[in-house]
Motif scaffolding. Structure first.
Motif, short mmCIF file in Angstrom:
data_model
loop_
_atom_site.label_atom_id
_atom_site.label_comp_id
_atom_site.label_asym_id
_atom_site.label_seq_id
_atom_site.Cartn_x
_atom_site.Cartn_y
_atom_site.Cartn_z
N THR A 180 15.87 21.66 4.91
CA THR A 180 15.86 20.94 3.74
C THR A 180 15.08 19.63 3.94
OG1 THR A 180 17.80 19.46 4.66
CG2 THR A 180 18.30 21.48 3.28
N ILE A 181 14.73 19.03 2.82
CA ILE A 181 13.86 17.78 2.73
C ILE A 181 14.49 16.89 1.73
CG2 ILE A 181 12.04 18.49 1.38
CD1 ILE A 181 10.10 16.96 3.61
N ASP A 182 14.36 15.50 1.62
CA ASP A 182 14.65 14.76 0.77
C ASP A 182 13.53 14.44 -0.31
OD1 ASP A 182 16.42 12.53 -0.54
OD2 ASP A 182 14.77 11.22 0.59
N LEU A 183 13.65 14.31 -1.66
CA LEU A 183 12.60 14.06 -2.26
C LEU A 183 13.30 12.56 -3.00
CD1 LEU A 183 11.90 17.30 -4.56
CD2 LEU A 183 10.49 16.24 -2.50
N ASN A 184 12.40 11.80 -2.89
CA ASN A 184 12.99 9.97 -3.36
C ASN A 184 11.74 9.85 -4.45
OD1 ASN A 184 10.70 7.95 -2.30
ND2 ASN A 184 10.72 9.25 -0.41
N CYS A 185 12.07 8.86 -5.11
CA CYS A 185 11.48 8.49 -6.42
C CYS A 185 11.31 7.03 -6.41
CB CYS A 185 11.49 9.43 -7.57
SG CYS A 185 10.30 8.95 -8.85
N ASP A 186 10.34 6.45 -6.75
CA ASP A 186 10.31 4.97 -7.25
C ASP A 186 10.55 4.74 -8.52
OD1 ASP A 186 9.35 4.62 -4.37
OD2 ASP A 186 7.31 4.53 -5.13
N MET A 187 11.60 4.11 -8.82
CA MET A 187 12.02 3.93 -10.21
C MET A 187 12.46 2.54 -10.53
SD MET A 187 14.89 7.28 -10.84
CE MET A 187 14.14 8.74 -10.73
N GLY A 188 12.93 2.44 -12.15
CA GLY A 188 12.97 0.87 -12.40
C GLY A 188 12.17 0.05 -12.30
N GLU A 189 10.96 0.55 -12.68
CA GLU A 189 9.73 -0.25 -12.79
C GLU A 189 9.24 -0.64 -14.04
OE1 GLU A 189 7.65 1.16 -8.45
OE2 GLU A 189 7.19 2.23 -10.52
N SER A 190 10.25 -0.60 -15.13
CA SER A 190 9.88 -1.09 -16.49
C SER A 190 10.29 -2.70 -16.38
CB SER A 190 10.66 -0.54 -17.36
OG SER A 190 10.53 0.89 -17.77
N ASP A 193 2.95 11.99 -15.53
CA ASP A 193 3.77 13.34 -15.42
C ASP A 193 4.55 13.47 -14.35
OD1 ASP A 193 1.97 13.21 -13.25
OD2 ASP A 193 0.80 14.67 -13.62
N ALA A 194 5.22 12.39 -14.20
CA ALA A 194 6.37 12.32 -12.86
C ALA A 194 7.30 13.22 -13.18
CB ALA A 194 7.00 10.92 -12.82
N ALA A 195 7.88 13.39 -14.27
CA ALA A 195 8.89 14.44 -14.56
C ALA A 195 8.54 15.79 -14.22
CB ALA A 195 9.74 14.21 -15.73
N GLU A 196 7.41 16.36 -14.90
CA GLU A 196 6.91 17.69 -14.68
C GLU A 196 6.43 17.94 -13.34
OE1 GLU A 196 5.11 21.32 -15.49
OE2 GLU A 196 6.78 20.11 -16.37
N PHE A 197 5.83 16.80 -12.62
CA PHE A 197 5.68 17.01 -11.18
C PHE A 197 6.83 17.24 -10.46
CE2 PHE A 197 5.00 15.19 -7.06
CZ PHE A 197 4.13 16.07 -6.44
N ALA A 198 7.94 16.31 -10.64
CA ALA A 198 9.22 16.56 -9.77
C ALA A 198 9.74 17.97 -9.97
CB ALA A 198 10.07 15.34 -10.10
N ARG A 199 9.83 18.40 -11.19
CA ARG A 199 10.20 19.73 -11.56
C ARG A 199 9.63 20.84 -10.73
NH1 ARG A 199 9.36 23.97 -14.57
NH2 ARG A 199 7.45 22.97 -15.30
N ARG A 200 8.24 20.79 -10.85
CA ARG A 200 7.29 22.04 -10.11
C ARG A 200 7.47 21.78 -8.73
NH1 ARG A 200 1.61 22.25 -13.26
NH2 ARG A 200 1.40 23.33 -11.39
N LEU A 201 7.60 20.53 -8.22
CA LEU A 201 7.74 20.45 -6.80
C LEU A 201 8.82 21.03 -6.17
CD1 LEU A 201 6.81 19.47 -4.01
CD2 LEU A 201 7.51 16.94 -4.54
#
Length: 257
Positions: free
Chosen positions: A3-13, A229-237
């Motif tokens: 397994t590996i963790d997928l982290n995302c930088d968020m709350g940047e509005s 394209d963050a959401a599309e990239f996350a889904r495909r990854l």
């Protein structure tokens, strides 16, 4: 299954300025790093992002930065170790207030942008950041560039550390990232970024800028939430990882046992 963790930088509005696809990304990642107001984010954005992460049951981390709203925290600044310690501690505390209102516990800290990259190569700055994390809560995980000054500082401070790699950033032969000011620093193709991430996760290696293959052992992969394209990239990854027999799972006690 590995397994590996997928982290995302968020709350940047920030205020009326909207950035990222946080809600659409969350189902595909296993941890989030939430901006604390110094490079992006504001109190209500922090609150909303924590609330969304809590609904999804995703571990929450603080994403502290240099005080650089205009430059999105990506410009180097001359800060003393004492200043770095204070600004990191301040931002962790701010985010933790929102996390506590949702009866959750902050899990990790991952510096942002220039602060992250400066600490990856500067032992003194890295030690100051690690000390701030430890003094706030020694149970927190410090996330840093794989095999860098920051992860080594975390180990010296007695923290658990998570070695991070980047899906969409080009690497130099010493394991550092190509600076963003250079034209080839970011992989613009989703296919290319997914392929790089898969190679890191499956083989523990990455092709550097000059074509050399370098060893890169990571426990977590970063998805940049500010990309269009963050959401599309996350889904495909995530689909590609799982298709290759690599599970996506948050960092946990099992990571260090």
């Amino acid at each position: 299954m590995r397994t590996i963790d997928l982290n995302c930088d968020m709350g940047e509005s920030f205020g009326a300025w909207k950035m990222g696809q946080d809600i659409a990304v969350m189902p595909h990642v296993s941890s989030v790093n939430i901006a604390c107001g110094f490079h992006a984010g504001d109190p209500d954005t922090m609150r909303q992002t924590v609330e969304a992460a809590a609904r999804h049951g995703i571990p929450i981390g603080a994403h502290p930065s240099l005080p650089d709203l205009a430059g999105f925290g990506r410009r180097d600044m001359a800060v003393s170790p004492n200043e770095a310690y204070a600004l990191v501690l301040y931002q962790i505390g701010a985010l933790d207030a929102f996390v506590r209102t949702h009866r959750r516990a902050l899990f990790h800290v991952k510096p942002h942008g220039a602060l992250y990259n400066m600490a990856a190569r500067d032992d003194t700055l890295a030690d100051a950041i690690a000390a701030a994390v430890r003094d706030f809560d020694p149970r927190l995980v410090l996330v840093g560039l794989a095999d860098s000054a920051l992860t080594r500082a975390g180990t010296r401070a007695g923290l658990r550390v998570a070695h991070e790699a980047f899906c969409d950033r080009r690497y130099q032969t010493d394991g550092s990232l190509v600076p963003r000011r250079e034209s080839d620093a970011v992989l613009s193709s989703i296919d290319e970024a997914v392929a790089q991430a898969l190679r890191i996760a499956a083989q523990g290696e990455v092709v550097a800028r000059d074509g050399q293959v370098i060893t890169l052992s990571a426990q977590t992969l970063c998805i940049h939430g500010d990309k269009a394209d963050a959401a599309e990239f996350a889904r495909r990854l995530r689909g590609a990882l799982e298709g290759a027999g690599i599970g996506v799972a948050a960092l946990s006690e099992n990571t260090w046992t």
